[in-house]
Design an enzyme around this catalytic site. Sequence first.
Site, short mmCIF file in Angstrom:
data_model
loop_
_atom_site.label_atom_id
_atom_site.label_comp_id
_atom_site.label_asym_id
_atom_site.label_seq_id
_atom_site.Cartn_x
_atom_site.Cartn_y
_atom_site.Cartn_z
N GLU A 117 1.12 -1.42 0.02
CA GLU A 117 -0.43 -0.18 0.27
C GLU A 117 0.76 1.65 0.44
O GLU A 117 1.99 0.96 0.02
CB GLU A 117 -1.15 -0.01 1.09
CG GLU A 117 -2.13 -1.04 0.45
CD GLU A 117 -3.04 -1.42 2.08
OE1 GLU A 117 -2.95 -0.31 3.47
OE2 GLU A 117 -3.81 -2.01 2.64
N HIS A 245 -8.94 9.53 5.54
CA HIS A 245 -8.66 9.29 3.57
C HIS A 245 -9.04 9.73 2.31
O HIS A 245 -9.68 10.61 2.05
CB HIS A 245 -8.98 7.41 3.87
CG HIS A 245 -8.85 6.72 2.96
ND1 HIS A 245 -9.16 6.19 1.69
CD2 HIS A 245 -8.07 5.61 3.42
CE1 HIS A 245 -8.21 5.73 0.78
NE2 HIS A 245 -7.94 4.66 2.54
N HIS A 355 -11.12 9.06 8.81
CA HIS A 355 -10.96 8.09 8.35
C HIS A 355 -9.83 6.98 9.74
O HIS A 355 -10.96 6.80 10.10
CB HIS A 355 -9.77 8.21 7.57
CG HIS A 355 -9.80 6.47 6.63
ND1 HIS A 355 -10.45 5.90 6.97
CD2 HIS A 355 -8.08 5.92 7.02
CE1 HIS A 355 -10.60 4.10 7.07
NE2 HIS A 355 -8.34 4.53 6.49
#
Length: 524
Positions: A117, A245, A355
């Site tokens: 990621e 996010h 987030h």
Amino acid sequence: MKEVRTQCLVVGSGVAGLTTAIEIAEKGQDVLVISAAPSIEETNSLYAQGGIIYEAASQDPEVLIRDVLEAGAGLNHLPAVEQLAKLGPETVRRFLFERADVPFDKSGDGSFHLTKEAAHSESRILHHGDESGRVIEKGLVGYCRGLSKITMVPQTTAINLLMTSFHAIDRSQLHEPARCFGAFVFDQATREVYPIFAEHTVLATGGVGQLYVHNTNSRCARGDGIALAHRAGCRLDNLEYIQFHPTTFYFPNSPRFLISEAMRGEGAVLINQAGERFLEKYLPEYAVPELAPRDKVARAIHHEMLNTDTQCVYLDVRHKPKGWAEERFPFIYRSLMTYGLDPAASPIPVVPAAHYLCGGIWTDLQGKTSISNLWATGETACTGLHGANRLASTSLLESLVWGSQAGKAIAEDLKKPQPVIPEIYPWDDETSQVDPGFLHQDWFTLKHTMWNYVGLIKTEARLRRAEGILNELSRGIEAFYQKAALSDELIGLRHAALVCQLILQASQRNPRSRGCYLREELEI
């Protein structure tokens, strides 16, 4: 007055709370886990998509340490980062392989499929499609149900912590160091308030996403643990560091849901309404700007939306093989298809959303807070691990590692003679009814104030505007709380109003952009 006694009370039933409970229960001590949600499984952990950090091919913890420090903009507490990197793999094996039996995805040769990621320099993330949190949470809940020493009770809202400094009838205890010995809780089914007395209390209530209009969080992520800790006199840290996010699904008047960062990690690109990739303009220093840290990508999206006067940007996976999104990201694919959007044919509209809280209740490396017999684990805690910005997929691992450490320390302490739990005055019930319109409007005002003025990018003018609105709102909420018949919504609103003020105050004290905290002084 009804009362319940247990050796350890855990407030919150996500990965952090359950891991703590398992460690304590397996050492023979009684644990009561409560949750304000209608189901024990309804937590932020349940909605985690990307996965959990395990081991990269290099098996070198120093590489992970460097990645965490770089993402955290140098504000991390190094011993916490080292603890995560060094204890992480063994803790994953012990809880998720041996106990919860989590079915992580595997490659054709039978080895775990490790993905990568944003801001990770290696592929090291275990996952189950894009529903990693769901299988982890369900696996841990299932394991807990097999342990006789753990009792789990949903629909139970913590109102206030029981403190020797506030609640003991014997006022001589005021001269001793403050100690927590449980909590007053509200039973949503019977509408009864009663005390849970406990030698140790653990706050594991998750984050604060529900304070914002656009968020990725469970409906109970409204800052309950932080409000409880603050009223008890706990030290809090870094509340202004709230990670937004970059990519949540955008559809007018519909709930947001996360479009996993793993999708960008595996080749998805961001485009604007004209179909052009735009991140290179804002992040030229990154060879693949989609894999820049979250704060940088979120800010670039924010600026592109302002510069192009649009409500969203788009995540494009149309260049991937047909069926790729359906196979690799089944939850996202199913969710998009309910809106008639096939990611193989159309780009996905996305916006940033609140987030993850990188700050919270200060704890040491074992999860101890600044108050005796009170602990905090998971997102509600501030261990110093994340610094100014969280590296992707560290949150579930932090919950495991600190839950385990806290559980071990609590179980060890429970072997010793415990302080006497003092007598307390009974709860004084109030019966006035609250107009539901007040609750709805107050929540609406709270969320929009936080989103518009204490959101992704802060300015001095916005924060001043928020201060006036939140101060007035909090006075009104506190006034009718004092006389009203309780409900989970009212208790949560009171908690949320306090936490909004605490985040605002932390933001006002910090004039410097760093990591996910962005200050941008604009003309009034």
